[in-house]
Write a protein that holds these residues in place. Sequence first.
Motif, mmCIF file in Angstrom:
data_model
loop_
_atom_site.group_PDB
_atom_site.id
_atom_site.type_symbol
_atom_site.label_atom_id
_atom_site.label_comp_id
_atom_site.label_asym_id
_atom_site.label_seq_id
_atom_site.Cartn_x
_atom_site.Cartn_y
_atom_site.Cartn_z
ATOM 1 N N ILE A 40 0.832 -1.209 0.000
ATOM 2 C CA ILE A 40 0.000 0.000 0.000
ATOM 3 C C ILE A 40 0.866 1.259 0.000
ATOM 4 O O ILE A 40 0.643 2.175 -0.798
ATOM 5 N N VAL A 41 1.884 1.318 0.880
ATOM 6 C CA VAL A 41 2.648 2.566 1.006
ATOM 7 C C VAL A 41 3.589 2.797 -0.169
ATOM 8 O O VAL A 41 3.970 3.942 -0.437
ATOM 9 N N ARG A 42 3.951 1.756 -0.901
ATOM 10 C CA ARG A 42 4.848 1.980 -2.031
ATOM 11 C C ARG A 42 4.116 2.584 -3.219
ATOM 12 O O ARG A 42 4.744 3.112 -4.151
ATOM 13 N N SER A 43 2.789 2.538 -3.226
ATOM 14 C CA SER A 43 1.960 3.248 -4.221
ATOM 15 C C SER A 43 2.356 2.923 -5.653
ATOM 16 O O SER A 43 2.420 3.806 -6.519
ATOM 17 N N GLY A 44 2.641 1.644 -5.938
ATOM 18 C CA GLY A 44 2.959 1.237 -7.297
ATOM 19 C C GLY A 44 4.367 1.554 -7.739
ATOM 20 O O GLY A 44 4.719 1.328 -8.909
ATOM 21 N N VAL A 45 5.202 2.069 -6.856
ATOM 22 C CA VAL A 45 6.579 2.427 -7.203
ATOM 23 C C VAL A 45 7.403 1.156 -7.407
ATOM 24 O O VAL A 45 7.278 0.185 -6.670
ATOM 25 N N THR A 46 8.259 1.163 -8.409
ATOM 26 C CA THR A 46 9.154 0.032 -8.670
ATOM 27 C C THR A 46 10.320 0.055 -7.701
ATOM 28 O O THR A 46 11.005 1.067 -7.550
ATOM 29 N N LEU A 47 10.547 -1.066 -7.025
ATOM 30 C CA LEU A 47 11.642 -1.160 -6.066
ATOM 31 C C LEU A 47 12.971 -1.363 -6.787
ATOM 32 O O LEU A 47 13.026 -2.006 -7.831
ATOM 33 N N GLY A 48 14.041 -0.826 -6.180
ATOM 34 C CA GLY A 48 15.337 -0.934 -6.836
ATOM 35 C C GLY A 48 16.474 -1.403 -5.965
ATOM 36 O O GLY A 48 17.403 -2.046 -6.451
ATOM 37 N N ALA A 49 16.461 -1.094 -4.652
ATOM 38 C CA ALA A 49 17.597 -1.452 -3.793
ATOM 39 C C ALA A 49 17.204 -1.308 -2.341
ATOM 40 O O ALA A 49 16.245 -0.609 -2.001
ATOM 41 N N TYR A 50 17.965 -1.976 -1.471
ATOM 42 C CA TYR A 50 17.832 -1.707 -0.047
ATOM 43 C C TYR A 50 19.203 -1.786 0.608
ATOM 44 O O TYR A 50 20.113 -2.439 0.101
ATOM 45 N N GLU A 51 19.336 -1.092 1.709
ATOM 46 C CA GLU A 51 20.556 -1.144 2.517
ATOM 47 C C GLU A 51 20.165 -1.300 3.970
ATOM 48 O O GLU A 51 19.109 -0.814 4.399
ATOM 49 N N GLU A 52 21.033 -1.963 4.727
ATOM 50 C CA GLU A 52 20.711 -2.276 6.111
ATOM 51 C C GLU A 52 22.008 -2.375 6.913
ATOM 52 O O GLU A 52 22.997 -2.928 6.430
ATOM 53 N N SER A 53 21.997 -1.800 8.115
ATOM 54 C CA SER A 53 23.153 -1.942 9.007
ATOM 55 C C SER A 53 22.658 -2.030 10.444
ATOM 56 O O SER A 53 21.632 -1.449 10.800
ATOM 57 N N TYR A 54 23.416 -2.758 11.253
ATOM 58 C CA TYR A 54 23.035 -2.962 12.649
ATOM 59 C C TYR A 54 24.277 -3.124 13.502
ATOM 60 O O TYR A 54 25.151 -3.943 13.188
ATOM 61 N N ASP A 55 24.364 -2.328 14.562
ATOM 62 C CA ASP A 55 25.444 -2.427 15.534
ATOM 63 C C ASP A 55 24.843 -2.982 16.822
ATOM 64 O O ASP A 55 24.140 -2.263 17.546
ATOM 65 N N ALA A 56 25.103 -4.246 17.105
ATOM 66 C CA ALA A 56 24.484 -4.911 18.251
ATOM 67 C C ALA A 56 24.903 -4.273 19.569
ATOM 68 O O ALA A 56 24.123 -4.246 20.528
ATOM 69 N N GLU A 57 26.127 -3.772 19.625
ATOM 70 C CA GLU A 57 26.612 -3.199 20.885
ATOM 71 C C GLU A 57 25.903 -1.902 21.226
ATOM 72 O O GLU A 57 25.451 -1.692 22.353
ATOM 73 N N SER A 58 25.809 -0.998 20.257
ATOM 74 C CA SER A 58 25.193 0.299 20.520
ATOM 75 C C SER A 58 23.672 0.263 20.366
ATOM 76 O O SER A 58 22.964 1.097 20.933
ATOM 77 N N GLY A 59 23.163 -0.685 19.571
ATOM 78 C CA GLY A 59 21.737 -0.735 19.290
ATOM 79 C C GLY A 59 21.318 0.126 18.118
ATOM 80 O O GLY A 59 20.127 0.293 17.847
ATOM 81 N N ARG A 60 22.271 0.644 17.386
ATOM 82 C CA ARG A 60 21.977 1.498 16.227
ATOM 83 C C ARG A 60 21.600 0.627 15.034
ATOM 84 O O ARG A 60 22.341 -0.276 14.632
ATOM 85 N N TYR A 61 20.422 0.898 14.455
ATOM 86 C CA TYR A 61 19.921 0.138 13.309
ATOM 87 C C TYR A 61 19.445 1.122 12.245
ATOM 88 O O TYR A 61 18.774 2.121 12.553
ATOM 89 N N VAL A 62 19.778 0.844 10.993
ATOM 90 C CA VAL A 62 19.357 1.672 9.862
ATOM 91 C C VAL A 62 18.968 0.764 8.717
ATOM 92 O O VAL A 62 19.705 -0.176 8.375
ATOM 93 N N CYS A 63 17.816 1.017 8.146
ATOM 94 C CA CYS A 63 17.393 0.277 6.951
ATOM 95 C C CYS A 63 16.674 1.230 6.013
ATOM 96 O O CYS A 63 15.884 2.071 6.467
ATOM 97 N N ALA A 64 16.947 1.129 4.724
ATOM 98 C CA ALA A 64 16.258 1.952 3.723
ATOM 99 C C ALA A 64 15.969 1.115 2.498
ATOM 100 O O ALA A 64 16.880 0.499 1.921
ATOM 101 N N LEU A 65 14.701 1.078 2.121
ATOM 102 C CA LEU A 65 14.263 0.439 0.882
ATOM 103 C C LEU A 65 13.959 1.543 -0.108
ATOM 104 O O LEU A 65 13.158 2.439 0.179
#
Length: 363
Positions: A40-65
């Motif tokens: 629903i939220v992608r509104s018909g947009v074609t997907l192209g890439a994603y990136e993801e990172s996670y630091d277990a010690e600090s708890g910092r998480y980043v993800c982008a589709l």
Amino acid sequence: MGGVLAVLVVLGLSVRAPVEQWWLAREACGGELPADDLEIVRSGVTLGAYEESYDAESGRYVCALRSDEDQVVVAVETFPRGRERERELSFAGSSHPPHALLPGGLPGWEDGNSLVYLMPECPGRASDGEPYRLPVSTWTYFAHSPAEQAAMLRLAVRMTNGMTEKLGCGGEPLPAPQEGAVPYRGAYVPRAEVEGTACASLATADVPEAGPGGVVRIAVADGGVVGRCTLYAPGGEEGYRDSGENRGRPLVELTSWRGTWAGGMRDMGSGPDPLPLGEGADREPESTTYRAWAVARCEGEDVGYAAHWGYDYPYQEPGTEAGPSTEAQKREWRERLRGYVTAFAEDQVRRGDCTDLRVPRAP
């Protein structure tokens, strides 16, 4: 750095094939994005890439589709502690929150442009016996219609619950929003009818230019971590009409802030005085010519209450120095703000079953 996971996946022209779109949607953000809401939220947009990172010690998480044109479709971030948290909460807190309130007692707000912040309790990462909240942002760039906004909210709650579990926060997960529930701007109420609401203290506040025809925006929600009451002058002032509503310039802002935010944070119109909301901040009550501050404890957590002038008010004639020009004016401004924050904080404490209220002393 040990304990850091980083993933970058980019698909080429073949992403237009349905099977590749399905795979990318399924794998992004650790496979946690709910398929129906993402569709629903992608509104018909074609997907192209994603990136993801996670630091277990600090708890910092980043993800982008992202789309095939490198636009964000969904982005999720956590801000556990440190510079990233300070920077993000300083920006969010200085941008006049809440743009929109969240329903169902959810502890957060929408910051505009389909960016949702949630700040659930995270006892598993608390220190020194003080309550701790984990800020999680979820941005769904293409979500605009009511159906897309409802999916955005469900997705934000789902991802936030996933983050609190991943980081070992403990406690109960956030409740799923009711079907069709969306963020809302709050209510605009004639000042004469604001008695009995969360902004009741503005009903009788002595505010020059307000008069009985003023309008109050009530942006306070159960469970919210930031609330706002704004008193507007009677409508019709040239240049100060807001979204077609019949109200004038903002005169006074009353805000409430639960938990720890960021140091050096300034709310629009509060002048040079930052709100004392960072870690280790001196939370003593005070009043200045631009901002007054009161504090209390609600359910074991620090809560701050602020009163400051609306943007561009009190009005200064062109060519005159900004701010009060005499000691008498400075005293008047301080006394008015002290009265506003005291009445607001006392009312909020009664409503929230809070304790240890401290307000600015009279000079």
